[in-house]
Each structure stands twice: as structure tokens, then as C-alpha cells.
Write a protein that holds these residues in place. Structure first.
Motif, PDB file in Angstrom:
ATOM      1  N   VAL A   6      -7.408   6.597   2.133  1.00  9.57           N
ATOM      2  CA  VAL A   6      -6.160   7.361   2.171  1.00  9.57           C
ATOM      3  C   VAL A   6      -6.449   8.860   2.363  1.00  9.57           C
ATOM      4  O   VAL A   6      -5.603   9.620   2.821  1.00  9.57           O
ATOM      5  CB  VAL A   6      -5.326   7.087   0.901  1.00  9.57           C
ATOM      6  CG1 VAL A   6      -5.732   7.948  -0.256  1.00  9.57           C
ATOM      7  CG2 VAL A   6      -3.843   7.246   1.161  1.00  9.57           C
ATOM      8  N   THR A   7      -7.683   9.268   2.021  1.00  6.31           N
ATOM      9  CA  THR A   7      -8.075  10.671   2.147  1.00  6.31           C
ATOM     10  C   THR A   7      -8.661  10.966   3.529  1.00  6.31           C
ATOM     11  O   THR A   7      -8.644  12.092   3.999  1.00  6.31           O
ATOM     12  CB  THR A   7      -9.109  11.022   1.052  1.00  6.31           C
ATOM     13  OG1 THR A   7      -8.568  10.623  -0.218  1.00  6.31           O
ATOM     14  CG2 THR A   7      -9.412  12.506   1.015  1.00  6.31           C
TER      15      THR A   7
ATOM     16  N   ASP B 219     -12.541  -1.666  -9.453  1.00  9.50           N
ATOM     17  CA  ASP B 219     -12.498  -0.200  -9.396  1.00  9.50           C
ATOM     18  C   ASP B 219     -13.178   0.310  -8.134  1.00  9.50           C
ATOM     19  O   ASP B 219     -12.765   1.324  -7.570  1.00  9.50           O
ATOM     20  CB  ASP B 219     -13.149   0.385 -10.647  1.00  9.50           C
ATOM     21  CG  ASP B 219     -12.463  -0.125 -11.903  1.00  9.50           C
ATOM     22  OD1 ASP B 219     -11.300   0.233 -12.112  1.00  9.50           O
ATOM     23  OD2 ASP B 219     -13.072  -0.919 -12.638  1.00  9.50           O
TER      24      ASP B 219
ATOM     25  N   MET C 231     -10.121   2.409  -1.393  1.00  6.76           N
ATOM     26  CA  MET C 231      -8.753   2.685  -0.924  1.00  6.76           C
ATOM     27  C   MET C 231      -8.460   4.179  -0.994  1.00  6.76           C
ATOM     28  O   MET C 231      -7.796   4.736  -0.119  1.00  6.76           O
ATOM     29  CB  MET C 231      -7.725   1.943  -1.786  1.00  6.76           C
ATOM     30  CG  MET C 231      -7.799   0.444  -1.701  1.00  6.76           C
ATOM     31  SD  MET C 231      -7.089  -0.168  -0.164  1.00  6.76           S
ATOM     32  CE  MET C 231      -6.083  -1.476  -0.732  1.00  6.76           C
ATOM     33  N   ARG C 232      -8.936   4.824  -2.077  1.00  6.03           N
ATOM     34  CA  ARG C 232      -8.698   6.270  -2.232  1.00  6.03           C
ATOM     35  C   ARG C 232      -9.430   7.053  -1.154  1.00  6.03           C
ATOM     36  O   ARG C 232      -8.936   8.068  -0.657  1.00  6.03           O
ATOM     37  CB  ARG C 232      -9.146   6.724  -3.627  1.00  6.03           C
ATOM     38  CG  ARG C 232      -8.244   6.201  -4.734  1.00  6.03           C
ATOM     39  CD  ARG C 232      -8.769   6.553  -6.122  1.00  6.03           C
ATOM     40  NE  ARG C 232      -7.972   5.866  -7.138  1.00  6.03           N
ATOM     41  CZ  ARG C 232      -8.461   5.175  -8.165  1.00  6.03           C
ATOM     42  NH1 ARG C 232      -9.772   5.091  -8.360  1.00  6.03           N
ATOM     43  NH2 ARG C 232      -7.662   4.569  -9.017  1.00  6.03           N
TER      44      ARG C 232
ATOM     45  N   ASN D  87     -10.550   0.054  -5.617  1.00  6.69           N
ATOM     46  CA  ASN D  87      -9.605   1.169  -5.766  1.00  6.69           C
ATOM     47  C   ASN D  87     -10.174   2.431  -5.129  1.00  6.69           C
ATOM     48  O   ASN D  87      -9.479   3.170  -4.435  1.00  6.69           O
ATOM     49  CB  ASN D  87      -9.345   1.465  -7.248  1.00  6.69           C
ATOM     50  CG  ASN D  87      -8.526   0.377  -7.922  1.00  6.69           C
ATOM     51  OD1 ASN D  87      -7.750  -0.311  -7.289  1.00  6.69           O
ATOM     52  ND2 ASN D  87      -8.715   0.239  -9.228  1.00  6.69           N
ATOM     53  N   GLU D  88     -11.448   2.674  -5.389  1.00 13.97           N
ATOM     54  CA  GLU D  88     -12.077   3.907  -4.923  1.00 13.97           C
ATOM     55  C   GLU D  88     -12.199   3.907  -3.400  1.00 13.97           C
ATOM     56  O   GLU D  88     -12.019   4.949  -2.762  1.00 13.97           O
ATOM     57  CB  GLU D  88     -13.450   4.055  -5.588  1.00 13.97           C
ATOM     58  CG  GLU D  88     -13.872   5.475  -5.877  1.00 13.97           C
ATOM     59  CD  GLU D  88     -12.853   6.302  -6.664  1.00 13.97           C
ATOM     60  OE1 GLU D  88     -12.269   5.766  -7.637  1.00 13.97           O
ATOM     61  OE2 GLU D  88     -12.637   7.469  -6.313  1.00 13.97           O
TER      62      GLU D  88
ATOM     63  N   VAL E 210       0.844  -1.203   0.000  1.00 17.44           N
ATOM     64  CA  VAL E 210       0.000   0.000   0.000  1.00 17.44           C
ATOM     65  C   VAL E 210       0.877   1.249   0.000  1.00 17.44           C
ATOM     66  O   VAL E 210       2.069   1.186   0.316  1.00 17.44           O
ATOM     67  CB  VAL E 210      -0.956   0.047   1.216  1.00 17.44           C
ATOM     68  CG1 VAL E 210      -1.945  -1.112   1.161  1.00 17.44           C
ATOM     69  CG2 VAL E 210      -0.193   0.040   2.530  1.00 17.44           C
TER      70      VAL E 210
ATOM     71  N   HIS F  38      -4.283  -4.316  -5.118  1.00 18.71           N
ATOM     72  CA  HIS F  38      -5.082  -4.101  -3.913  1.00 18.71           C
ATOM     73  C   HIS F  38      -4.351  -4.525  -2.645  1.00 18.71           C
ATOM     74  O   HIS F  38      -4.945  -5.115  -1.736  1.00 18.71           O
ATOM     75  CB  HIS F  38      -6.431  -4.834  -4.024  1.00 18.71           C
ATOM     76  CG  HIS F  38      -7.310  -4.254  -5.100  1.00 18.71           C
ATOM     77  ND1 HIS F  38      -8.213  -5.015  -5.805  1.00 18.71           N
ATOM     78  CD2 HIS F  38      -7.401  -3.003  -5.595  1.00 18.71           C
ATOM     79  CE1 HIS F  38      -8.836  -4.255  -6.689  1.00 18.71           C
ATOM     80  NE2 HIS F  38      -8.351  -3.017  -6.577  1.00 18.71           N
ATOM     81  N   GLY F  39      -3.052  -4.228  -2.605  1.00 20.58           N
ATOM     82  CA  GLY F  39      -2.320  -4.395  -1.354  1.00 20.58           C
ATOM     83  C   GLY F  39      -1.762  -5.768  -1.098  1.00 20.58           C
ATOM     84  O   GLY F  39      -1.142  -5.993  -0.073  1.00 20.58           O
TER      85      GLY F  39
END
Lengths: 405, 280
Positions: free
Chosen positions: A189-190, A179, A185-186, A182-183, A27, A291-292
Motif C-alpha cells: 500500500v506504500t 503478521d 500488505m503495508r 500484514n506487513e 482491502v 487478509h483481503g
């Protein structure tokens, strides 16, 4: 009568989250401290009897555990081979095994003081299970779902909304489950301070593959005790479908040391392995990182991830949990596949012979159970995970059969 | 050869120090919007004022990127770009430029697929100086680090606001060239960095690593670039440039002159940044 042969199959992952060469924590640095924290928090919870007691209470009174072990008598007669048993996790609250993991993770999130929950979902079963526990425990819940899946699975989107969750359609990439992940994860992270990410399958960065497996192992622990009580012996084979692989690893794990028990995972072969349109990561992919975690993936020669295809949205994922990759390589479990058509046939067969409408996911497992039962013969016992009910799939099946609802 | 390559990043930062200014690092995606336009942009970056170049190689699932770079990756993949194709671009760039450092940036899987050893050798031969792999934290990077060491390529690490002092020690081990400070917790090109938190963070990373510190994520305008250039050793601008390529491609206008003009404006702001401070 032999004693169990000692082995260390269930001793993994190691401290770095590795199952052999697979797993790990691939990650971004921003997430790394959070992933390490989560690993520590899970270790603490795992060693805390109060955590287990609380989880067990919800498993009994909210989820409806233990789920029955059912002798599928008419399917057994139909195939004319080994006795077929179903572990009936489709009878759980919310209709699938996904809730087992969500109960564990929501209790962990609360223990860690997190205040906001995110999740990814494909077909919507994990999304519904996450929305359910968020409603029950009073957390705001955001579910990322591929835009094409939102369109295909409207009833589950409505269910999540009824439960108070916000469903965010994902249009980035190819707008599918990968996806959505992915989203999520985003988002994580935010929103590093307050957010807990409930991953729905036994994949992702360590500790997720081990943690999700542990929460799902309740199925295998129950099933092992139930079959011993019913038959006085262990089954000859245990069969489960595989997308990310959480229902399979949950059923397999308590049998890993029982080397007489064959473990058989069934991947989705979609239109057929030779067409390239399938979701069989082990049979048709090779190791990579997504995905890590390091695991088998569907990918091209440049390492770009290829979209999976399956009639079952729950199996429609180009990767697989890292523990399955390892069990595959060391040969402890065997992985086969079933096509869309074979799953549809099994779906109808089960409905008509047993009065149980299975989800399309376990219908893939059932498509191979007949072969296994015949191979084992009448003295054999095969145990299959009926990990979800098929109500969610009636529109998909109707369309495939040319009916209009 | 190896020593020359290793030194491109170091000598550039030494030169910047002598000049008393921060450097501008520009990020563009290889093959975006097509191979030849991307090469034209790449070729023009040093003259436009880029001190170092970050060249993205596309990945289908870039989980730390915001929408602009996600879309850039999809455009590049559609244009047929690969990791091998990215090295070809670098090779062509090096025909006329032996001094501007090039750092490739992307995700583990294409590099793993290529093979760490073969990739490191080919990248060094093509003229690559550094590598940033977003999803390869130090815990997973030993094998890659070994291969890069053999080839003399710097592995440049990311540090984040979530990286505490203890972890910082782990993160800056086996890194060289410079350290990339991700100034916001988030994906690329979305949130704006808070200038007040950047200065102490840069000081912290510089102290732990003894290396120059570049700051990126969320720096979009010359004003923001100048603000960061006052405290950091280099400023990274990516999403804003990539967005310009996207809008030029969408309107069929020429992407290269537009992007290079923006790079000039950014470069000027970065070069003036510390002078401004002494004037005001």
C-alpha cells in the motif's frame, strides 16, 4: 463405466472473486485499484498462449516438471490397505510445490512492468522460492518473515540472503506468519507504483486465490494423467495437507468434477483440537474476514484473530484459502486433522520405510493416509501430495525427539 | 431519533461552513491505554477543540495502520477492549454530549462477528453517527450499507491517491456525512502528505461527491494541520495523538491532560488557518 457427472465445482470464483460466500476483495481503497488491475492482467495472461508457453518452458527446465507419481510400496504393505501413491513435488527445484506459483507470478509481474517484488513467508519455503525466481529474473526482493520464525528457521533465512533477497523480520502483532502478511500488505500500500506482491498461498484478495490455484493445478493435472496411465482408473481418494491450502487446491482442483474421487484435506491439530493450540481453521474456526478475503478463521468472540499453533511452520496460519471454505460447506471435500505427534510419527515412518524424508507439512497428510488406505481396502487407490522435502525440518524434528544436532 | 443522529455530522459541517473554517477530527483508540483513561480523553475532546471524533475499535490485524495505531490496538486489546466495549464508551460519552459527531473506525471482522444488523442497531442506540471500515471497499459493502441505512448511520468512505475519476464515482455512491481523503499512498502515521497535491485532490473528491472532504494520514503537527485546513473541510489527526498516549502510558504520567493539550494546539491552528492566509 459412468461418464463424469457434470457439475460446476470448478466454475468458481465468480466475477467478484467469490466462491459461494467466501473470497472477495476486502482491502483498503488505496489497494483496490491495484487489485483490480492485477485481476485484469491475470485474465489477459491466462488467455495468452505465449504466457503459457513461456511458463511451461521454465516448469520443465528450471523447476523439473513433471514431478513423478510414485507407488509407495512399503507404506502400502505397512498399512495393509489401498495402494498409496505420492505426487512427488518435493523433488522440485527448491524442494517444495511453492516454486510452481512463484514462476507464474514472477512472469506476470514482469509482464505488468513491475520492478520490485515483495513476499511473506512462514517457514521460509515460499520466501526461498520467491527469492529464487527474483534471482533468476533479476528483481530486487524483500521477504517479510515473523521475528520468531526468523529465529526458528535460520537456514532458510541464510538461503534467501544467498539468493540476494532482503529478509525483514516482523515484530508487529505477534510476530508470526499472519503478521508477516500484514506487513507485506503495508509495504504494498506504500509502494503502489512499482511493487508486485507474490502471495504464497491460495488466499488473499481476488484474484490471488484463483491465480495461485491455477498455477498450482499443474500438480493435479499431471497426477490425474499419471494415475490413469499407471492404474487405468482414477484414485478413490486424494489427500493433501492444508495450511493456507495451495498444495491441496492445486491437487484437488483437476479432480473436482470426478465425483467418485474423495478429496481429503488434513489440517494441523497442533497439540490437539481441544487444547485450543492448533491451526485447524475449518475444524476449529468460523467464517470471518482477514487478509483481503472472507474465509474460515481462528478467532475469539469479538472477532480478534487467534494465533495458530503447529509444529509445522508452513501450516501455522489462522486462516485457509476461501475455495476450501466453500468446498467444505458444500461437502465436495472433507477436512480432517492430524496432531504434531501424529505428524512426527508419520515423518519417521516415511523416512524409514520409503527412504524419503518428507516435510512436516505433508507428514500431516501421511498421518491420515493410513486410515484412508485401511478404510478403502486392498482394491483401493489413494493419492497423496508429497508437497515438500524435510531437510528444512531436521532441526525441529531433532528437538522434538530430544536429539541434539 | 434517527433524523437527529443522521444530522449530527451534517449539522456540524454546516456550522463549520458558516464559521468559515475547517473542522478538526481527532482519532483515538477505544480502550487505549485503558478503558477509564480512554473515556477521560474522549470526554475532554470537544472542550479541547475537536469538532468531530473518530473512535477506533481495536482489531488484532490492522493491515492499513502504521506502527503507532498498531500498538494502540494491541494496548486496547490487552486492556480488554472489544467492539461492545467501544459502544459502551460512546453511550457514556452521550450522557453529557448530544452534539459532537462520533464516527467509529476499524476493520470488517469485529463488525461481521457482531452481526451487521445488530451492530447497526446497537451503535445507533449508543449514539454513533458514522462508520469507517478500512477493509470494506464498495464492492463488498452492500450488506453493511443496508444495515447502516436502516439504523441511520452514515457509511463514510475512504478515497486515495490511487482512486481515479472513474472509480471515484463507485466509491462515493452510498456514502453520506463526508468523504475521507487518504492523502498519501501508505499506512497511517508514516509518510507526510504533500500539501501541493492535496488541494486538487480535495476539489476532485468534493466535485464527485457533493460532500465535505476530510483529509487524513500523515498529519502530525499544528503547522501541517493548518496547511491542510486551508484547502480541506476537515483535518484528521490520529497517529500523533496516539503516540502521546503511548509515551504517557510508558512513563506512567497522565495521558489525558497531555493529549487534550495537543488537541487544543491543533484546534487553534485549524481555527486560525484561513485567517492566517488573509493576513499574509
Amino acid at each position: 463405466m459412468n461418464a463424469q457427472s457434470p457439475n460446476d465445482y470448478s466454475a468458481y470464483p465468480d466475477a467478484n472473486g467469490r466462491f459461494g460466500d467466501y473470497g472477495g476483495r476486502y482491502v483498503a481503497e488505496t489497494l483496490m485499484p491495484l487489485v483490480l488491475d492485477l485481476g485484469q492482467a491475470y485474465e489477459d495472461a491466462k488467455n495468452d498462449p505465449a504466457f503459457h508457453a513461456e511458463m511451461s518452458g521454465y516448469m520443465t527446465h528450471y523447476v523439473g516438471r513433471p514431478s513423478p507419481l510414485y507407488f509407495a510400496e512399503r507404506l502400502t504393505q505397512h498399512f495393509g490397505g489401498a495402494k498409496i501413491y505420492f505426487k512427488r513435488d518435493e523433488l522440485n527445484h527448491t524442494g517444495a510445490h511453492k516454486i510452481n506459483n512463484c514462476i507464474g507470478q514472477i512472469l506476470l509481474a514482469r509482464r505488468m512492468g513491475k520492478t520490485r517484488i515483495i513476499a511473506e513467508t512462514g517457514a521460509g519455503q515460499h520466501g526461498v522460492a520467491t527469492a529464487t525466481v527474483c534471482a533468476r529474473f533479476g528483481f530486487p526482493c524483500i521477504v517479510y518473515m515473523g521475528a520468531t520464525d526468523v529465529e526458528r528457521q535460520k537456514p532458510n533465512v541464510f538461503r534467501m540472503n544467498l539468493l540476494g533477497a532482503e529478509v525483514r523480520p516482523v515484530t508487529s502483532g505477534t510476530g508470526t506468519l499472519k503478521d508477516a502478511m500484514n506487513e507485506a500488505m503495508r509495504d504494498w500500500v506504500t509502494n503502489v507504483d512499482d511493487t508486485y506482491y507474490i502471495i504464497g498461498t491460495a488466499a488473499g484478495p481476488h484474484p490471488y486465490p484463483a491465480m495461485v490455484r491455477d498455477f498450482q493445478s499443474v500438480m493435479g493435472i499431471e497426477a490425474r494423467a499419471q494415475i490413469l496411465e499407471r492404474e487405468g482408473r482414477l484414485p478413490d481418494a486424494v489427500v493433501a495437507c492444508i495450511g493456507g491450502g495451495s498444495n491441496a487446491i492445486g491437487l484437488f482442483h483437476p479432480f473436482l468434477a470426478d465425483e467418485s474421487v474423495r478429496l481429503i484435506g488434513v489440517e494441523a491439530a497442533g497439540h490437539g483440537l481441544s487444547t485450543g493450540q492448533h491451526a485447524a481453521s475449518l475444524t476449529g474456526g468460523r467464517p470471518g474476514v482477514l487478509h483481503g478475503n472472507k474465509t474460515y478463521l481462528l478467532q475469539d468472540d469479538d472477532g480478534q484473530i487467534i494465533d495458530a499453533h503447529s509444529i509445522s511452520a508452513g501450516l501455522d496460519y489462522p486462516g485457509i484459502g476461501p475455495e476450501h471454505s466453500w468446498l467444505h460447506d458444500v461437502g465436495r471435500a472433507q477436512y480432517v486433522s492430524a496432531t504434531d505427534q501424529e505428524a512426527l510419527d508419520a515423518f519417521q515412518l516415511c523416512s524409514q520405510l520409503e527412504g524419503i524424508i518428507p516435510a512436516l507439512e505433508p507428514a500431516h497428510a501421511l498421518a491420515r493416509v493410513g486410515d484412508v488406505a485401511k478404510e478403502l481396502g486392498k482394491d483401493g487407490i489413494v493419492l497423496m501430495n508429497l508437497c515438500g522435502r524435510g531437510d528444512k525440518d531436521i532441526f525441529t524434528v531433532a528437538e522434538a525427539l530430544g536429539s541434539r544436532l | 431519533m434517527t433524523r437527529m443522529r443522521q444530522n449530527r455530522i451534517t449539522s456540524r459541517f454546516e456550522a463549520l461552513k458558516t464559521e468559515g473554517r475547517a473542522g478538526l477530527i481527532t482519532y483515538v483508540m477505544a480502550g487505549d491505554p485503558d478503558v477509564e483513561t480512554a473515556f477521560e480523553i474522549l470526554k475532554g475532546l470537544p472542550a479541547a477543540g475537536a469538532d468531530l471524533i473518530e473512535l477506533g475499535f481495536p482489531f488484532s490485524d490492522p493491515m492499513a495502520e502504521g506502527p503507532p495505531i498498531q500498538r494502540a490496538a494491541l494496548r486496547a486489546l490487552k486492556a480488554g477492549m472489544t467492539l461492545r466495549g467501544t459502544l459502551d464508551l460512546v453511550r457514556r460519552f452521550r450522557v453529557n454530549d448530544q452534539t459532537t459527531p462520533i464516527i467509529l473506525m476499524g476493520y470488517t471482522n469485529p463488525v461481521l462477528t457482531y452481526g451487521f444488523g445488530p451492530f447497526a442497531a446497537d451503535a445507533a442506540a449508543a449514539g454513533v453517527d458514522g462508520l469507517i471500515i478500512v477493509d470494506s471497499p464498495p464492492e463488498e459493502a452492500a450488506e453493511l450499507s443496508d444495515a447502516l441505512d436502516v439504523a441511520g448511520i452514515s457509511l463514510i468512505r475512504l478515497t486515495a491517491p490511487t482512486t481515479d475519476d472513474k472509480r471515484l464515482e463507485t466509491v462515493v455512491k452510498r456514502t453520506s456525512g463526508f468523504v475521507y481523503y487518504v492523502s498519501v499512498a501508505g499506512v497511517t502515521g508514516v509518510k507526510e502528505a504533500d500539501a501541493a497535491t492535496v488541494a486538487p485532490a480535495v476539489a476532485r473528491v468534493r466535485k464527485a461527491s457533493n460532500l465535505p472532504v476530510a483529509v487524513g494520514f500523515g498529519i502530525k503537527t499544528p503547522e501541517r494541520a493548518a496547511a491542510v485546513a486551508r484547502v480541506a473541510d476537515a483535518v484528521v489527526v490520529g497517529s500523533a495523538l496516539v503516540e502521546e498516549i503511548a509515551s504517557a502510558a510508558a512513563t506512567d504520567s497522565l495521558a489525558a491532560p497531555k493529549v487534550l493539550a495537543s488537541v487544543s494546539a491543533l484546534a487553534q491552528a485549524v481555527r486560525m488557518a484561513r485567517l492566517d492566509v488573509s493576513v499574509t
